[in-house]
Scaffold this motif. Structure first.
Motif, PDB file in Angstrom:
ATOM      1  N   ALA A 351      39.435  43.176  83.225  1.00  0.00           N
ATOM      2  CA  ALA A 351      40.703  42.453  83.094  1.00  0.00           C
ATOM      3  C   ALA A 351      41.579  42.979  81.961  1.00  0.00           C
ATOM      4  N   GLU A 352      41.078  42.920  80.741  1.00  0.00           N
ATOM      5  CA  GLU A 352      41.911  43.221  79.580  1.00  0.00           C
ATOM      6  C   GLU A 352      42.450  44.657  79.606  1.00  0.00           C
ATOM      7  N   ASN A 353      41.553  45.623  79.752  1.00  0.00           N
ATOM      8  CA  ASN A 353      41.989  47.016  79.687  1.00  0.00           C
ATOM      9  C   ASN A 353      42.883  47.387  80.857  1.00  0.00           C
ATOM     10  N   THR A 354      42.574  46.858  82.039  1.00  0.00           N
ATOM     11  CA  THR A 354      43.410  47.144  83.207  1.00  0.00           C
ATOM     12  C   THR A 354      44.834  46.649  82.975  1.00  0.00           C
ATOM     13  N   PHE A 355      44.939  45.436  82.479  1.00  0.00           N
ATOM     14  CA  PHE A 355      46.264  44.884  82.188  1.00  0.00           C
ATOM     15  C   PHE A 355      46.973  45.695  81.109  1.00  0.00           C
ATOM     16  N   ASP A 356      46.270  45.965  80.008  1.00  0.00           N
ATOM     17  CA  ASP A 356      46.889  46.686  78.896  1.00  0.00           C
ATOM     18  C   ASP A 356      47.380  48.059  79.327  1.00  0.00           C
ATOM     19  N   PHE A 360      51.269  48.998  79.303  1.00  0.00           N
ATOM     20  CA  PHE A 360      51.756  50.031  78.404  1.00  0.00           C
ATOM     21  C   PHE A 360      52.458  51.149  79.170  1.00  0.00           C
ATOM     22  N   SER A 361      51.927  51.515  80.336  1.00  0.00           N
ATOM     23  CA  SER A 361      52.531  52.598  81.108  1.00  0.00           C
ATOM     24  C   SER A 361      53.916  52.216  81.602  1.00  0.00           C
ATOM     25  N   MET A 362      54.086  50.958  81.991  1.00  0.00           N
ATOM     26  CA  MET A 362      55.394  50.503  82.439  1.00  0.00           C
ATOM     27  C   MET A 362      56.359  50.365  81.258  1.00  0.00           C
ATOM     28  N   SER A 363      55.841  49.930  80.137  1.00  0.00           N
ATOM     29  CA  SER A 363      56.692  49.811  78.940  1.00  0.00           C
ATOM     30  C   SER A 363      57.202  51.172  78.505  1.00  0.00           C
ATOM     31  N   ALA A 364      56.401  52.208  78.723  1.00  0.00           N
ATOM     32  CA  ALA A 364      56.813  53.557  78.334  1.00  0.00           C
ATOM     33  C   ALA A 364      58.009  54.033  79.159  1.00  0.00           C
ATOM     34  N   GLN A 365      58.258  53.385  80.291  1.00  0.00           N
ATOM     35  CA  GLN A 365      59.422  53.715  81.112  1.00  0.00           C
ATOM     36  C   GLN A 365      60.684  52.990  80.649  1.00  0.00           C
ATOM     37  N   GLY A 366      60.559  52.274  79.546  1.00  0.00           N
ATOM     38  CA  GLY A 366      61.711  51.590  78.979  1.00  0.00           C
ATOM     39  C   GLY A 366      61.938  50.195  79.520  1.00  0.00           C
ATOM     40  N   ARG A 367      60.974  49.662  80.216  1.00  0.00           N
ATOM     41  CA  ARG A 367      61.107  48.306  80.760  1.00  0.00           C
ATOM     42  C   ARG A 367      60.628  47.247  79.788  1.00  0.00           C
TER      43      ARG A 367
END
Length: 367
Positions: A351-356, A360-367
């Motif tokens: 759960a935790e790592n999958t979510f993180d 993080f990958s989506m946040s890196a796209q500027g979202r």
């Protein structure tokens, strides 16, 4: 007549209110003894999160006891040096002390367990083992030999790998470097050809400045910026694999504890829990802005390469196997932690790592 009656009634009412107040408000003050304890810390006053935890403890206990139970806090060096807190509590020089347990691995390697075992678990997982996995009970049993008990006393979360004057890309680049590293992890660094140096927090900067050491680690950006390491060493490495979790310790002399009224014992436990709940979020809130300031001032952020991490991991677990073979006391606690770690790794991967990782990958796209 009515006026005199009113005055008499008002007087009786005021007296009754005062009597009720005297009984209800300062009930502790009436029934409990005055107690004054001294707490010596391993940390300097400039570290408002670590040393500040002791100040918060003293404040909360004072308020809960109507100042009948007073704890006077002393920074490292005011009573004893920062690395002698355990001795001061053990021999009764002070009633209690704030420290990092792994500083005292020279007494026995088991002192590493309350702080955090290198390459084991993250902060939440480690708290879970201590509070609900049997870790604390095993540690308290071990501490009886030293005439003190402890409470978990805050933590830092995952730490940074520290400050280096030069780039290090492989273990060979670190050969013979004198590196300030806290506690037990020095045993692992020695196996990698590094020369570990155990130095109290307030003494690290002058050692780095004078060239007595080549590199140092402390906690993370918030504290490291305060201590000024970036003024001397340019390269800032991560992660601090020896402290993926780091828990503080509140040591209490067993004789002093036994004499303390039960209500005051409950206050200590409650206040220590408050400090633990307060400290990691404070670091989490302060670290991002401090890291930005450090990078803006010229610090070069670098990850430890796999060429460093993998040999470090392998030597770490070779050491654990060796210690387990020859030291039953170490094996007893290590077996508990290792079994608990297996389940924690499974849960966090689900759960935790999958979510993180996704977040993080989506946040890196500027979202």
């Amino acid at each position: 007549m009515q006026r005199r009656k009113f005055i008499r009634t008002a007087g009786v009412g005021a007296a009754s209110a005062a009597a009720v107040s005297a009984v209800a408000a300062p009930a502790i003050a009436q029934s409990m003894p005055e107690v004054k304890w001294r707490l010596t810390s391993s940390f300097p006053k400039s570290l408002d999160t670590l040393y500040g935890g002791s100040e918060l403890l003293a404040k909360m206990i004072g308020e809960m006891s109507d100042n009948k139970f007073q704890i006077h806090v002393f920074a490292a060096g005011e009573i004893v040096p920062g690395l002698q807190v355990a001795d001061a509590v053990q021999n009764g020089t002070v009633e209690m002390g704030q420290t990092a347990a792994y500083y005292y691995f020279g007494k026995h390697v088991n002192f590493v367990f309350e702080t955090g075992l290198p390459f084991s678990m993250n902060q939440r997982e480690y708290y879970a083992w201590l509070y609900h996995g049997g870790g604390n009970e095993l540690i308290q049993e071990f501490y009886k030999e030293y005439n003190f008990r402890s409470f978990i006393f805050g933590g830092t979360g995952g730490q940074m790998g520290g400050w280096f004057r030069k780039e290090v890309k492989a273990v060979e680049d670190m050969n013979a470097l004198k590196v300030r590293c806290g506690g037990f992890a020095g045993l692992i660094l020695q196996r990698l050809g590094i020369v570990p140096q155990q130095i109290a927090g307030g003494d690290i900067y002058p050692a780095l400045e004078k060239g007595t050491i080549d590199a140092c680690e402390w906690v993370g950006p918030y504290d490291d910026e305060k201590l000024g390491f970036n003024k001397i060493a340019k390269y800032y490495y991560y992660p601090g694999w020896w402290e993926g979790a780091s828990c503080g310790s509140l040591y209490i002399n067993l004789d002093a504890w036994a004499k303390l009224p039960k209500q005051y014992q409950a206050m200590v436990e409650t206040a220590a829990g408050l400090v633990t709940a307060w400290m990691v979020p404070k670091y989490d809130a302060g670290n991002p802005a401090a890291l930005r300031r450090l990078v803006a001032s010229g610090t070069e952020l670098r990850p430890f390469s796999r060429a460093i991490l993998e040999p470090s991991f392998n030597e770490t677990y070779k050491l654990y196997d060796e210690l387990s073979t020859k030291d039953p006391k170490f094996k007893k606690i290590y077996d508990s932690l290792k079994a608990f770690r297996a389940d924690q790794n499974l849960w966090f991967r689900v759960a935790e790592n999958t979510f993180d990782n996704f977040n993080f990958s989506m946040s890196a796209q500027g979202r």
